[in-house]
Design a protein around this motif. Structure first.
Motif, PDB file in Angstrom:
ATOM      1  N   ALA A  71     -14.122  20.798   9.728  1.00 32.90           N
ATOM      2  CA  ALA A  71     -15.074  21.522  10.565  1.00 32.90           C
ATOM      3  C   ALA A  71     -14.592  22.944  10.844  1.00 32.90           C
ATOM      4  O   ALA A  71     -15.377  23.910  10.797  1.00 32.90           O
ATOM      5  CB  ALA A  71     -15.288  20.776  11.879  1.00 32.90           C
ATOM      6  N   VAL A  72     -13.302  23.087  11.111  1.00 34.21           N
ATOM      7  CA  VAL A  72     -12.739  24.420  11.351  1.00 34.21           C
ATOM      8  C   VAL A  72     -12.852  25.273  10.096  1.00 34.21           C
ATOM      9  O   VAL A  72     -13.191  26.463  10.156  1.00 34.21           O
ATOM     10  CB  VAL A  72     -11.275  24.295  11.813  1.00 34.21           C
ATOM     11  CG1 VAL A  72     -10.572  25.652  11.796  1.00 34.21           C
ATOM     12  CG2 VAL A  72     -11.210  23.689  13.213  1.00 34.21           C
ATOM     13  N   LEU A  73     -12.581  24.657   8.945  1.00 32.44           N
ATOM     14  CA  LEU A  73     -12.707  25.389   7.683  1.00 32.44           C
ATOM     15  C   LEU A  73     -14.142  25.835   7.456  1.00 32.44           C
ATOM     16  O   LEU A  73     -14.408  26.967   7.024  1.00 32.44           O
ATOM     17  CB  LEU A  73     -12.235  24.501   6.532  1.00 32.44           C
ATOM     18  CG  LEU A  73     -12.240  25.117   5.126  1.00 32.44           C
ATOM     19  CD1 LEU A  73     -11.249  26.268   5.044  1.00 32.44           C
ATOM     20  CD2 LEU A  73     -11.912  24.060   4.077  1.00 32.44           C
ATOM     21  N   SER A 104     -13.520  27.104  16.987  1.00 30.79           N
ATOM     22  CA  SER A 104     -12.328  27.085  16.151  1.00 30.79           C
ATOM     23  C   SER A 104     -11.213  27.875  16.823  1.00 30.79           C
ATOM     24  O   SER A 104     -11.451  28.962  17.348  1.00 30.79           O
ATOM     25  CB  SER A 104     -12.630  27.698  14.779  1.00 30.79           C
ATOM     26  OG  SER A 104     -11.440  27.983  14.071  1.00 30.79           O
ATOM     27  N   PRO A 105      -9.991  27.367  16.824  1.00 23.68           N
ATOM     28  CA  PRO A 105      -8.888  28.144  17.401  1.00 23.68           C
ATOM     29  C   PRO A 105      -8.667  29.462  16.685  1.00 23.68           C
ATOM     30  O   PRO A 105      -8.171  30.425  17.286  1.00 23.68           O
ATOM     31  CB  PRO A 105      -7.677  27.206  17.252  1.00 23.68           C
ATOM     32  CG  PRO A 105      -8.052  26.227  16.199  1.00 23.68           C
ATOM     33  CD  PRO A 105      -9.539  26.060  16.320  1.00 23.68           C
ATOM     34  N   ILE A 107      -6.367  36.922   5.070  1.00 25.07           N
ATOM     35  CA  ILE A 107      -5.270  36.262   5.778  1.00 25.07           C
ATOM     36  C   ILE A 107      -5.816  35.114   6.632  1.00 25.07           C
ATOM     37  O   ILE A 107      -5.227  34.030   6.706  1.00 25.07           O
ATOM     38  CB  ILE A 107      -4.514  37.286   6.643  1.00 25.07           C
ATOM     39  CG1 ILE A 107      -3.731  38.252   5.747  1.00 25.07           C
ATOM     40  CG2 ILE A 107      -3.568  36.589   7.618  1.00 25.07           C
ATOM     41  CD1 ILE A 107      -3.120  39.424   6.478  1.00 25.07           C
ATOM     42  N   GLY A 108      -6.963  35.343   7.268  1.00 23.96           N
ATOM     43  CA  GLY A 108      -7.593  34.276   8.041  1.00 23.96           C
ATOM     44  C   GLY A 108      -7.985  33.097   7.178  1.00 23.96           C
ATOM     45  O   GLY A 108      -7.850  31.935   7.594  1.00 23.96           O
ATOM     46  N   MET A 109      -8.457  33.365   5.954  1.00 23.14           N
ATOM     47  CA  MET A 109      -8.818  32.270   5.057  1.00 23.14           C
ATOM     48  C   MET A 109      -7.591  31.449   4.686  1.00 23.14           C
ATOM     49  O   MET A 109      -7.646  30.207   4.634  1.00 23.14           O
ATOM     50  CB  MET A 109      -9.471  32.832   3.789  1.00 23.14           C
ATOM     51  CG  MET A 109     -10.849  33.422   4.004  1.00 23.14           C
ATOM     52  SD  MET A 109     -12.005  32.243   4.744  1.00 23.14           S
ATOM     53  CE  MET A 109     -11.937  30.922   3.555  1.00 23.14           C
ATOM     54  N   LEU A 110      -6.463  32.113   4.436  1.00 24.82           N
ATOM     55  CA  LEU A 110      -5.244  31.372   4.127  1.00 24.82           C
ATOM     56  C   LEU A 110      -4.792  30.552   5.338  1.00 24.82           C
ATOM     57  O   LEU A 110      -4.252  29.447   5.191  1.00 24.82           O
ATOM     58  CB  LEU A 110      -4.136  32.327   3.687  1.00 24.82           C
ATOM     59  CG  LEU A 110      -4.318  32.966   2.307  1.00 24.82           C
ATOM     60  CD1 LEU A 110      -3.160  33.895   1.995  1.00 24.82           C
ATOM     61  CD2 LEU A 110      -4.446  31.906   1.223  1.00 24.82           C
ATOM     62  N   VAL A 158     -17.967  15.863   1.261  1.00 23.90           N
ATOM     63  CA  VAL A 158     -19.250  16.167   0.617  1.00 23.90           C
ATOM     64  C   VAL A 158     -20.063  17.140   1.461  1.00 23.90           C
ATOM     65  O   VAL A 158     -20.636  18.109   0.948  1.00 23.90           O
ATOM     66  CB  VAL A 158     -20.035  14.866   0.363  1.00 23.90           C
ATOM     67  CG1 VAL A 158     -21.468  15.176  -0.081  1.00 23.90           C
ATOM     68  CG2 VAL A 158     -19.337  14.026  -0.702  1.00 23.90           C
ATOM     69  N   THR A 159     -20.114  16.916   2.767  1.00 20.61           N
ATOM     70  CA  THR A 159     -20.909  17.778   3.644  1.00 20.61           C
ATOM     71  C   THR A 159     -20.372  19.195   3.677  1.00 20.61           C
ATOM     72  O   THR A 159     -21.138  20.171   3.565  1.00 20.61           O
ATOM     73  CB  THR A 159     -20.940  17.198   5.068  1.00 20.61           C
ATOM     74  OG1 THR A 159     -21.497  15.879   5.026  1.00 20.61           O
ATOM     75  CG2 THR A 159     -21.778  18.067   5.987  1.00 20.61           C
ATOM     76  N   VAL A 160     -19.061  19.341   3.840  1.00 20.84           N
ATOM     77  CA  VAL A 160     -18.465  20.683   3.881  1.00 20.84           C
ATOM     78  C   VAL A 160     -18.731  21.427   2.582  1.00 20.84           C
ATOM     79  O   VAL A 160     -19.128  22.602   2.578  1.00 20.84           O
ATOM     80  CB  VAL A 160     -16.953  20.582   4.160  1.00 20.84           C
ATOM     81  CG1 VAL A 160     -16.275  21.932   3.940  1.00 20.84           C
ATOM     82  CG2 VAL A 160     -16.707  20.112   5.583  1.00 20.84           C
TER      83      VAL A 160
END
Length: 523
Positions: free
Chosen positions: A459-461, A480-481, A347-350, A27-29
């Motif tokens: 969180a990374v997303l 984020s890595p 590409i980063g989003m994928l 829900v938060t994300v």
């Protein structure tokens, strides 16, 4: 005689307690993604001329319309509903189907539902509690969206919030039907996800054909209903009735099916394997269990690559000379040409989405352990490390495979610079493996908290998705890595950060396996 709904409220409280991490994270994300958009769009399209140009571009750009849908107004609220509506609804649908499957078919498959139903629990109480848990999650998301967007227009905020929550509940009811049809929670999730994927394809096909959401294909998809609510643009208040009708109809079907089968059974029983199978190793068993998931994710990533590759040139034209939009793409994809920056950003989003795959695949070990299915395997001449290695090979190898197929999809859709694009896709694997390694560490050292791996992935997303648009400090992006990877194609290759990420992933996996080897198995 026990009422069919006896014990519903007790089961609902128990479900919400079990999901006290899962639901708030999703829900938060989702809410933050939606609520961050008005300020971002205000900086991107701050003048009437810029907004008019955007509407004109979207009316003629079929590839971008297929991706995010048509835009019906030039207000910040209307642009927000256009930009994130489809994805907020899809995330709500995924959240809802996970909640329903977790408290229906998962419970039956593990044997816990039979124990619970031996008490004063009605026949339809578990299904009702699961649907109510999903309703609570969707209602919380709706409240946050309405409260956060009320400044853009109370009526539009309410319409948009109802549309997103309604989409979630439609797929919650779809999952409730799928839970009656299949014996496996894995198949239930896969079947419902396939319906969601089909809904996205139908909406995309319809929106690419028309620029006003009037296509029959658009109306066949619940995601298309959301855009036809037309939040912040002369709302259509009769459209939310479609969500209510779909939920009611599917709910009725699910209740009828639930009343006609025994606990643990299904209308589509799992096909028995051959008398002389080929599951001679733990790795072969892991592949048998996860091959459907790998196939589904691989297909989805290839199609996504084709779509994103095909819209690359159109996206460059849409940005045009908008300095703020160019800056966001450069923060996501590097300070190179706009086309390269867009490719790197997509590409980063994928890669961020691939992190969800690796977490779900690693946590399959947890599901095998808690359900008791791991014990018969380990009772044979199979050590814990061999058992875990079979699943982890699918998890980490599968994440590399889906990113490779995404690169091939970009090559098909874009048709140029195949080598650099493939390399950029495979580069994401280093960061994806770090997220997977965190899941392994939690599984081995803190099995009761392994579900927190979803929070890490979420969180990374969130950082990767909306961080650049909000211009958050570099220190936050570096949490984020993915923030440490070279921005390819277009940027310079740096092997140092990539090797550090791979080394970190190896160290975390080793620590997790060491913990798994020493601790007791969960019951």
């Amino acid at each position: 005689m026990t009422s069919p709904l006896a014990g519903t409220w007790t089961l609902l409280r128990f479900a919400l307690r079990r999901d006290r991490v899962l639901i708030p994270v999703w829900v938060t994300v989702n809410a933050l993604m939606v609520l961050s958009m008005p300020n971002t769009l205000k900086t991107l399209y701050g003048t009437p001329a810029q907004r008019a140009g955007l509407l004109h571009q979207m009316a003629t750009n079929t590839s971008l319309r297929a991706l995010v849908g048509p835009v019906f107004g030039d207000s910040l609220g209307a642009l927000t509903a256009w930009r994130v509506g489809v994805y907020a609804a899809a995330l709500a649908a995924v959240m809802s189907l996970l909640v329903v499957v977790r408290h229906t078919r998962d419970e039956e498959e593990s044997g816990r539902q039979e124990l619970v139903s031996s008490g004063m629990v009605g026949r339809r109480a578990p299904l009702t509690a699961a649907l109510l848990a999903a309703a609570v999650a969707d209602a919380a998301l709706c409240v946050l969206i309405v409260a956060g967007l009320a400044g853009q227009g109370a009526a539009g905020a309410l319409a948009f919030g109802l549309g997103v929550a309604g989409t979630g509940m439609v797929f919650a009811a779809t999952a409730a039907i799928a839970a009656q049809l299949t014996e496996s929670a894995r198949l239930t999730r896969g079947l419902t996800a396939a319906v969601l994927g089909a809904a996205f394809v139908l909406r995309a096909a319809g929106d690419s054909a028309t620029n006003d959401g009037s296509s029959v294909l658009t109306w066949l998809s619940p995601l298309g209903w959301l855009e036809n609510v037309r939040a912040f643009a002369a709302e259509r208040w009769w459209v939310p009735a479609l969500f209510a009708a779909a939920v009611a109809l599917q709910g009725w079907v699910a209740y009828e099916l639930a009343g006609r089968r025994d606990i643990g059974m299904s209308f589509l029983p799992t096909r028995p394997g051959p008398a002389h199978g080929r599951l001679g190793t733990a790795g072969a068993l892991a592949w048998r269990l996860q091959r459907g998931s790998v196939l589904g994710w691989s297909t989805g990533f290839f199609v996504a690559g084709v779509v994103y590759g095909g819209m690359t040139d159109g996206a460059a034209r849409l940005v045009g000379d908008n300095a703020r939009a160019r800056e966001i793409f450069q923060r996501m994809g590097g300070h190179s040409g706009l086309t390269d920056a867009f490719l790197a950003a997509m590409i980063g989003m994928l890669g961020l989405v691939a992190a969800l795959y690796v977490v779900s695949s690693v946590l399959r070990l947890s599901g095998e352990e808690t359900s008791g299915r791991a014990e018969p395997v380990l009772a044979a001449a199979v050590g814990r490390l061999r058992w875990a290695a079979g699943h982890l090979l699918i998890s980490f190898g599968g994440s590399a495979l889906i990113m490779l197929l995404a690169g091939l999809g970009f090559a098909v859709g874009y048709g140029r610079r195949i080598g650099p694009v493939l390399g950029a896709c495979l580069l994401q694997v280093a960061a994806v493996w770090v997220i997977g390694a965190v899941a392994v560490l939690l599984l081995g050292v803190l099995p009761q908290g392994a579900v927190a791996a979803w929070g890490v992935a979420g969180a990374v997303l969130l950082i990767g998705w909306i961080g650049p648009a909000l211009n958050v400090p570099r220190a936050v992006l570096d949490l984020s890595p993915f923030g440490h990877l070279p921005k390819l194609p277009g940027g310079g290759m740096e092997w140092g950060p990539v090797l550090v990420l791979l080394g970190l992933a190896v160290a975390l996996v080793v620590a997790g396996l060491a913990g798994l080897r020493r601790r007791d198995l969960a019951g």
